[in-house]
Design a protein around this motif. Structure first.
Motif, short mmCIF file in Angstrom:
data_model
loop_
_atom_site.label_atom_id
_atom_site.label_comp_id
_atom_site.label_asym_id
_atom_site.label_seq_id
_atom_site.Cartn_x
_atom_site.Cartn_y
_atom_site.Cartn_z
N ILE A 110 -7.83 -1.81 47.32
CA ILE A 110 -6.50 -1.56 47.87
C ILE A 110 -5.71 -2.86 47.97
O ILE A 110 -4.51 -2.88 47.71
CB ILE A 110 -6.60 -0.88 49.26
CG1 ILE A 110 -7.33 0.47 49.13
CG2 ILE A 110 -5.23 -0.65 49.86
CD1 ILE A 110 -7.65 1.13 50.45
N THR A 113 -3.74 -3.90 44.94
CA THR A 113 -2.46 -3.24 44.66
C THR A 113 -1.28 -4.00 45.27
O THR A 113 -0.15 -3.79 44.87
CB THR A 113 -2.44 -1.80 45.22
OG1 THR A 113 -2.50 -1.85 46.64
CG2 THR A 113 -3.57 -0.98 44.66
N GLN A 118 0.10 0.71 52.18
CA GLN A 118 -1.16 1.38 51.85
C GLN A 118 -2.35 0.62 52.46
O GLN A 118 -3.28 1.22 52.98
CB GLN A 118 -1.30 1.47 50.33
CG GLN A 118 -2.42 2.35 49.86
CD GLN A 118 -2.47 2.44 48.34
OE1 GLN A 118 -1.84 1.64 47.64
NE2 GLN A 118 -3.23 3.39 47.83
N ILE A 119 -2.28 -0.69 52.39
CA ILE A 119 -3.36 -1.52 52.96
C ILE A 119 -3.42 -1.33 54.47
O ILE A 119 -4.49 -1.10 55.05
CB ILE A 119 -3.16 -3.01 52.60
CG1 ILE A 119 -3.23 -3.22 51.09
CG2 ILE A 119 -4.21 -3.86 53.30
CD1 ILE A 119 -2.78 -4.60 50.65
#
Length: 145
Positions: A110, A113, A118-119
């Motif tokens: 992750i 990215t 999102q993290i």
């Protein structure tokens, strides 16, 4: 931290006639019981819940200290005494380096990215109650650069 340990310490404070300490621990016990009822586990209260409530109460008292006017030294001293007692029970939080290592090892896919949202979504659920949110946010921000 176990709820039973808090209860024992509260009884010890009562026997020692230490009203301030007893009141601080009593408020923790009440907050833990309330949280347990809210989460539907009042008969079997997990240590993780107790730790989470202690951290929440610690943060709340810290805010009281920070917002208390300087003219109310008596109130500020009372808040500080409560903060000192609660901090004795607070679990040790992860350091910035530990958070960085944990995120890079466990969430390497992750992190690659570089999507901060999102993290954070993945990491915050894992580290809630184990690390300070500000530290997590700072580390994730640095990893996304």
């Amino acid at each position: 931290m176990e709820l039973e340990q808090l209860r024992k310490d509260m009884v010890a404070a009562m026997k020692a006639k230490d009203k301030a300490r007893k009141d601080s621990i009593s408020s923790l016990v009440s907050a833990v019981k309330k949280a347990a009822i809210d989460e539907g586990c009042r008969d079997d209260i997990p240590a993780e819940l107790v730790d989470r409530v202690i951290l929440k109460e610690l943060k709340s008292v810290k805010e009281q200290i920070d917002t208390c006017p300087d003219t109310r030294a008596d109130l500020k001293a009372e808040y500080q005494a409560r903060y000192d007692v609660i901090s004795e029970y607070a679990p040790a939080l992860m350091s910035e380096e530990q958070v960085r290592r944990y995120i890079t090892e466990k969430f390497s896919e992750i992190v690659a990215t570089k999507n901060k949202g999102q993290i954070m979504k993945a990491v915050m659920a894992e580290l809630k109650g184990k690390a300070d949110g500000k530290v997590i946010n700072q580390v994730v921000g640095e990893l996304c650069k």
